[in-house]
Scaffold this motif. Structure first.
Motif, mmCIF file in Angstrom:
data_model
loop_
_atom_site.group_PDB
_atom_site.id
_atom_site.type_symbol
_atom_site.label_atom_id
_atom_site.label_comp_id
_atom_site.label_asym_id
_atom_site.label_seq_id
_atom_site.Cartn_x
_atom_site.Cartn_y
_atom_site.Cartn_z
ATOM 1 N N ILE A 37 0.859 -1.189 0.000
ATOM 2 C CA ILE A 37 0.000 0.000 0.000
ATOM 3 C C ILE A 37 0.894 1.237 0.000
ATOM 4 C CG2 ILE A 37 -1.780 1.287 1.231
ATOM 5 C CD1 ILE A 37 -2.716 -1.355 2.442
ATOM 6 N N VAL A 38 0.825 2.032 -1.048
ATOM 7 C CA VAL A 38 1.703 3.198 -1.216
ATOM 8 C C VAL A 38 1.258 4.329 -0.291
ATOM 9 C CG1 VAL A 38 2.595 4.864 -2.897
ATOM 10 C CG2 VAL A 38 2.127 2.518 -3.588
ATOM 11 N N LEU A 39 2.211 5.137 0.128
ATOM 12 C CA LEU A 39 1.931 6.285 0.997
ATOM 13 C C LEU A 39 0.907 7.216 0.353
ATOM 14 C CD1 LEU A 39 5.572 7.164 2.125
ATOM 15 C CD2 LEU A 39 3.772 6.194 3.575
ATOM 16 N N PRO A 40 0.081 7.890 1.156
ATOM 17 C CA PRO A 40 -0.927 8.813 0.613
ATOM 18 C C PRO A 40 -0.287 9.918 -0.225
ATOM 19 C CG PRO A 40 -1.349 8.380 2.947
ATOM 20 C CD PRO A 40 -0.028 7.757 2.628
ATOM 21 N N ALA A 41 -1.011 10.338 -1.270
ATOM 22 C CA ALA A 41 -0.592 11.427 -2.154
ATOM 23 C C ALA A 41 0.750 11.159 -2.820
ATOM 24 C CB ALA A 41 -0.545 12.751 -1.382
ATOM 25 N N ILE A 143 0.863 16.461 -3.713
ATOM 26 C CA ILE A 143 0.341 17.622 -2.987
ATOM 27 C C ILE A 143 1.511 18.480 -2.540
ATOM 28 C CG2 ILE A 143 -1.740 16.390 -2.211
ATOM 29 C CD1 ILE A 143 -0.392 16.014 0.508
ATOM 30 N N ASP A 144 1.215 19.514 -1.744
ATOM 31 C CA ASP A 144 2.271 20.387 -1.227
ATOM 32 C C ASP A 144 3.297 19.560 -0.448
ATOM 33 O OD1 ASP A 144 3.222 23.220 -0.505
ATOM 34 O OD2 ASP A 144 3.051 22.229 1.454
ATOM 35 N N PRO A 145 4.598 19.693 -0.764
ATOM 36 C CA PRO A 145 5.624 18.856 -0.133
ATOM 37 C C PRO A 145 5.632 18.920 1.391
ATOM 38 C CG PRO A 145 6.538 19.998 -2.030
ATOM 39 C CD PRO A 145 5.156 20.552 -1.815
ATOM 40 N N PHE A 146 5.344 20.113 1.948
ATOM 41 C CA PHE A 146 5.355 20.235 3.412
ATOM 42 C C PHE A 146 4.292 19.344 4.042
ATOM 43 C CE2 PHE A 146 3.592 22.205 7.253
ATOM 44 C CZ PHE A 146 4.711 22.201 8.075
ATOM 45 N N TRP A 147 3.040 19.469 3.557
ATOM 46 C CA TRP A 147 1.962 18.680 4.140
ATOM 47 C C TRP A 147 2.117 17.198 3.781
ATOM 48 C CZ3 TRP A 147 -0.211 20.736 7.997
ATOM 49 C CH2 TRP A 147 -0.441 22.124 8.040
ATOM 50 N N TRP A 148 2.705 16.925 2.636
ATOM 51 C CA TRP A 148 2.992 15.535 2.278
ATOM 52 C C TRP A 148 3.965 14.909 3.274
ATOM 53 C CZ3 TRP A 148 7.634 13.224 0.700
ATOM 54 C CH2 TRP A 148 7.510 11.935 0.161
ATOM 55 N N VAL A 150 4.592 15.954 6.462
ATOM 56 C CA VAL A 150 3.964 15.851 7.790
ATOM 57 C C VAL A 150 3.002 14.670 7.839
ATOM 58 C CG1 VAL A 150 2.425 16.996 9.418
ATOM 59 C CG2 VAL A 150 4.225 18.315 8.278
ATOM 60 N N THR A 151 2.158 14.559 6.826
ATOM 61 C CA THR A 151 1.165 13.482 6.792
ATOM 62 C C THR A 151 1.823 12.112 6.779
ATOM 63 O OG1 THR A 151 -0.387 14.892 5.585
ATOM 64 C CG2 THR A 151 -0.782 12.523 5.515
ATOM 65 N N MET A 153 4.878 11.270 7.661
ATOM 66 C CA MET A 153 5.607 10.950 8.893
ATOM 67 C C MET A 153 4.668 10.283 9.893
ATOM 68 S SD MET A 153 8.137 14.237 9.537
ATOM 69 C CE MET A 153 8.504 13.694 11.213
ATOM 70 N N ILE A 154 3.448 10.798 9.982
ATOM 71 C CA ILE A 154 2.447 10.189 10.868
ATOM 72 C C ILE A 154 2.064 8.794 10.368
ATOM 73 C CG2 ILE A 154 0.094 10.414 11.773
ATOM 74 C CD1 ILE A 154 0.451 13.467 11.565
ATOM 75 N N VAL A 155 1.898 8.667 9.051
ATOM 76 C CA VAL A 155 1.516 7.370 8.471
ATOM 77 C C VAL A 155 2.615 6.334 8.698
ATOM 78 C CG1 VAL A 155 1.027 6.154 6.314
ATOM 79 C CG2 VAL A 155 -0.026 8.378 6.752
ATOM 80 N N LEU A 156 3.872 6.707 8.457
ATOM 81 C CA LEU A 156 4.978 5.774 8.650
ATOM 82 C C LEU A 156 5.110 5.352 10.110
ATOM 83 C CD1 LEU A 156 7.714 7.365 6.340
ATOM 84 C CD2 LEU A 156 6.570 5.169 5.989
#
Length: 440
Positions: A37-41, A143-148, A150-151, A153-156
């Motif tokens: 399952i690939v990381l979001p975005a 998406i925007d690299p910053f929010w990508w 942050v998001t 990091m939480i997913v991992l």
């Protein structure tokens, strides 16, 4: 062949064992699904091959390809292993952790909680490094690299904690050590593709070379099994005691000291350090030709400089890890307290010195053999073997696979013998396991 099918029937005839095997398979399937399952975005079609070449290919093999696929389990169980190693070292060096270790069940619960918290911290750091390392190209970010960042990091972090939970469930509800089982299934998942790629490469006129590779792999596996199972048995005699009119003791037992008591940990320690020279040299690569040369040398695990340093570190860490896991003083004290002694050796300090001397003598050849096994993949690549397939000629991958498989076979064998079935081996036990083992 009849005996084999009879053993399989006996295994599934035991309800508890059958349930544990089914649970283990179910948890492993969930783990493998998460590895795809690939990381979001993140656009999977734009992912490169940055983690399948050079030294990162070693890590990608251990993680079952999830590292290069930018999966939600891309870091796998590795942060938890790093945290466990740190905590284990702290139990030796820091009095507070040493005290916790001696407090029994309550102390273990506190240590486990500290390990989990440290795992989260390590995963956040490693997750940020992974996302910013360039392994995932910029064009794959949707998406925007910053929010990508942050998001994901939480997913991992969530993925690593979920994998850790799966490992604990396998240990409690399944067969074998869950953490080791997850690592092993990730390694095995890469084997068919690596074997097929090598077969295609060696087709036609080079078919004989491919057959020789398989023969060489067979003998390497046998050698690793011998290294894993080899022990030096120290005879122990217990004094006879008369209790209630009955005579107890007097029989001879053994303390089995493993030739490789440290297992795969020295390779993991050494491999962790081998990432540092290339990483540090990368900061000054543009300003210094020497730094650039060091970076190139230690970014390739096939260079002789890399393998020389790697082998030396493994030998050093083997002695270090054996010293903190096997305590001759404690063994000698336990023997003295239980009325046991080594024939011809005085109890107490002399016994401790004797055990320490034996341990030192068997650890040296064990550490050298372990270092040779660790650098075999590099030698295989130099001999012309495909880089992905070469990982199975030694190193962490092979040692983990052999160790986990032997441990799982021992557990299944124990269930069979408890239910009065014939064991998986003719002797009723896995070779290398002594029936009379002194409890120290």
């Amino acid at each position: 062949m009849n005996k084999f099918f009879s053993t399989i029937r006996n295994i599934f005839a035991i309800e508890d064992l059958r349930t544990r095997i089914v649970n283990t398979l179910g948890f492993l399937i969930i783990f493998r699904l998460g590895s795809h399952i690939v990381l979001p975005a993140t656009d999977p079609n734009m992912l490169g091959e940055g983690a399948t070449e050079g030294i990162l290919s070693l890590l990608n093999t251990i993680l079952g390809g999830a590292f290069s696929k930018a999966a939600i389990f891309a870091l796998g169980i590795m942060p938890y292993i790093s945290a466990s190693i740190v905590v284990q070292l702290l139990t030796v060096a820091v009095p507070y952790f040493t005290k916790l270790q001696k407090e029994g069940e309550s102390g273990r619960k506190k240590i486990n909680q500290i390990t989990r918290v440290l795992t989260i911290a390590i995963t956040l750091v490693q997750g940020f490094s992974y996302l910013q390392s360039g392994i995932i190209p910029a064009e794959a970010i949707m998406i925007d690299p910053f929010w990508w960042t942050v998001t994901n990091m939480i997913v991992l972090t969530s993925g690593t904690m979920f994998v850790m939970w799966l490992g604990e469930r396998i240990t409690d509800k399944g067969i074998g050590n869950g953490i080791s089982m997850l690592i092993m299934i990730g390694i095995i998942s890469v084997l068919p593709g690596a074997l097929w790629a090598e077969a295609l490469t060696r087709g036609g006129s080079e078919l004989l070379f491919f057959i020789l590779e398989l023969v060489a792999l067979f003998f390497v596996v046998m050698a690793v099994v011998m290294l894993t199972q080899a022990t030096r048995r120290i005879p122990i005699q217990y004094a006879k005691q008369v209790i209630g009119g009955k005579v107890y003791g007097g029989q001879r037992q053994y303390i089995p000291l493993k030739i490789n008591a440290a297992g795969v940990m020295p390779i993991i320690f050494a491999q962790s350090l081998m990432f540092l020279p290339g990483l540090v040299a990368g900061f000054w690569a543009d300003q210094s030709d020497l730094a650039s040369s060091i970076g190139r040398t230690f970014s390739s695990y096939t260079s002789w400089e890399y393998n020389l340093v790697f082998a030396i570190l493994i030998i050093v860490f083997t002695f270090f890890y054996t010293a903190i896991t096997v305590n001759p003083n404690q063994i000698a004290d336990d023997l003295k307290r239980n009325g046991g002694f080594v024939p011809g050796i005085k109890p107490g300090r002399d016994t401790s010195h004797f055990i320490d001397g034996v341990l030192t003598r068997i650890t040296l050849p064990g550490s050298i053999f372990l270092a040779i096994v660790a650098i075999l993949p590099a030698l295989a690549v130099q001999a012309g073997v495909n880089q992905q397939f070469a990982q199975f000629f030694g190193g962490t991958s092979l040692l983990i696979m052999v160790g986990v498989i032997l441990d799982t076979l021992n557990q299944i064998n124990s269930y069979l013998l408890m239910r009065h079935y014939e064991g998986m081996m003719k002797s009723g036990k896995i070779r290398g396991k002594s029936e009379n083992v002194a409890v120290a």
